[in-house]
Design a protein around this motif. Structure first.
Motif, short mmCIF file in Angstrom:
data_model
loop_
_atom_site.label_atom_id
_atom_site.label_comp_id
_atom_site.label_asym_id
_atom_site.label_seq_id
_atom_site.Cartn_x
_atom_site.Cartn_y
_atom_site.Cartn_z
N LYS A 2 0.83 -1.19 0.00
CA LYS A 2 0.00 0.00 0.00
C LYS A 2 0.87 1.25 0.00
CE LYS A 2 -3.67 2.24 2.66
NZ LYS A 2 -4.54 2.13 3.86
N GLN A 4 1.94 4.70 1.04
CA GLN A 4 1.72 5.57 2.20
C GLN A 4 2.40 6.93 2.03
OE1 GLN A 4 3.28 2.70 5.14
NE2 GLN A 4 1.21 2.62 6.01
N ARG A 35 -6.47 10.68 0.20
CA ARG A 35 -6.46 9.24 0.49
C ARG A 35 -5.54 8.90 1.67
NH1 ARG A 35 -11.04 7.47 -1.77
NH2 ARG A 35 -11.34 8.59 -3.73
N ILE A 37 -2.32 9.77 2.03
CA ILE A 37 -0.93 9.56 1.63
C ILE A 37 -0.11 10.82 1.89
CG2 ILE A 37 0.59 9.13 -0.35
CD1 ILE A 37 -1.71 7.47 -1.54
N ASN A 229 6.63 1.11 0.89
CA ASN A 229 5.34 1.76 0.75
C ASN A 229 5.46 3.17 0.18
OD1 ASN A 229 4.95 0.07 3.69
ND2 ASN A 229 3.51 -0.32 2.03
N LEU A 284 -5.32 4.71 -6.48
CA LEU A 284 -5.46 5.02 -5.06
C LEU A 284 -6.87 4.79 -4.53
CD1 LEU A 284 -3.24 8.21 -4.83
CD2 LEU A 284 -2.60 5.82 -4.52
N LYS A 286 -8.93 2.43 -5.41
CA LYS A 286 -9.05 1.01 -5.10
C LYS A 286 -8.28 0.67 -3.84
CE LYS A 286 -8.18 -3.55 -7.15
NZ LYS A 286 -7.69 -4.27 -8.35
N GLN A 287 -7.07 1.29 -3.69
CA GLN A 287 -6.25 1.05 -2.53
C GLN A 287 -6.98 1.46 -1.25
OE1 GLN A 287 -1.94 2.30 -2.22
NE2 GLN A 287 -2.80 3.82 -0.82
N ALA A 288 -7.66 2.64 -1.33
CA ALA A 288 -8.35 3.14 -0.15
C ALA A 288 -9.47 2.20 0.29
CB ALA A 288 -8.92 4.53 -0.41
#
Length: 289
Positions: A2, A4, A35, A37, A229, A284, A286-288
């Motif tokens: 992920k 970060q 998100r 990051i 990450n 991002l 989808k990642q969240a």
């Protein structure tokens, strides 16, 4: 893995060829920030020339300036500075003062040190003209930066280095490629140096362990994050270390070959929204989820 932390170079990556921060790239960094990051600007520029862009971004950004030598928090407070070693700086100045004689200046975490204010103003004027500023605008900016801002110091470099003056980095600037290469060969004989370039017309001089990649690693330790990450993007020789060390390495289409060789993905050019494409590739949203 992920993402970060997102780290981006500025000139040739985040900024277009006219040194503009486009709305598309602003939105990309805003998306990353929204998100959760952390966003880091990683640049060869000193802090003073980064500040005007921070207001346009309107999000908190960690800052790695001076090609990795100075690390700041989003409020601009200095967290870490990596200086050239005393004996090394003395040798560097001696090499820079031998033929071919090329323009150079150095910086710490606050001031820029110059041999000639006039030569520095000419240098800034030329740089500002690339950003589509008029001759009058470029001239005013040069005068304001060098004479009115209080951020430039005129020094005798030999005396400065001998008396314990400290520099985080130096930059040599010339349109003469052969002369720059000769100067690089002279400097390569000095131990404990890292030499790199952020453009075809310059040569950057730092301590041997001072790179954008090592600065990001320091920042990750500070934030308790893992380099796996981190997503990093750049275009030139000075970006290679962070592209190689990041878990997600990106290079722009306009990047030099050495940067592209280390990248997992090649985006569009800096003139076409490289950061927007990077954020899209990272997916991002989808990642969240």
């Amino acid at each position: 893995m992920k993402v970060q932390l997102l780290a981006t170079d500025m000139d040739g990556t985040l900024l277009d060829d006219h040194k503009r921060l486009t709305e598309k790239n602003c939105l990309a960094l805003q998306e990353a920030h929204d998100r959760g990051i952390q966003v880091v600007l990683c640049t060869g520029r000193p802090y003073q020339t980064v500040k005007p862009y921070l207001g346009q971004l309107a999000i908190p950004c960690w800052l790695v300036t001076n090609n990795g030598a100075v690390i700041r928090d989003p409020k601009g407070n200095v967290l870490h500075t990596s200086y050239l070693r005393h004996e090394t700086l003395i040798q560097v100045v001696q090499a820079l003062e031998t033929p071919p004689h090329l323009y150079y200046h150095g910086s710490d975490d606050h001031y820029t040190y110059v041999k000639s204010r006039w030569q520095r103003m000419k240098n800034i004027f030329s740089f500002e003209r690339r950003s589509l500023k008029s001759r009058q605008q470029a001239a005013f900016h040069a005068v304001d930066t060098v004479l009115l801002s209080g951020l430039h110091r005129k020094v005798n470099y030999a005396t400065f280095s001998q008396n314990g003056g400290q520099l985080a980095n130096l930059i040599v600037i010339s349109q003469d490629g052969e002369a720059l290469e000769l100067k690089r060969q002279q400097l390569e004989k000095i131990p404990n140096l890292f030499l790199t370039r952020s453009g075809h017309d310059n040569l950057e001089i730092l301590d041997r362990y001072t790179t954008k990649g090592n600065a990001l690693a320091w920042l990750c330790r500070h934030l308790n994050l893992d380099m796996g990450n981190v997503a990093a993007i750049g275009d030139h020789e000075n970006d290679v270390s962070m592209i190689a060390m990041a878990g997600f390495g990106f290079a722009t289409e306009n990047a030099v070959t050495t940067a592209k060789e280390q990248a997992m993905h090649i985006t569009c050019s800096n003139n076409e929204g490289a950061l927007w494409e990077m954020v899209t590739l990272l997916d991002l949203k989808k990642q969240a989820g």
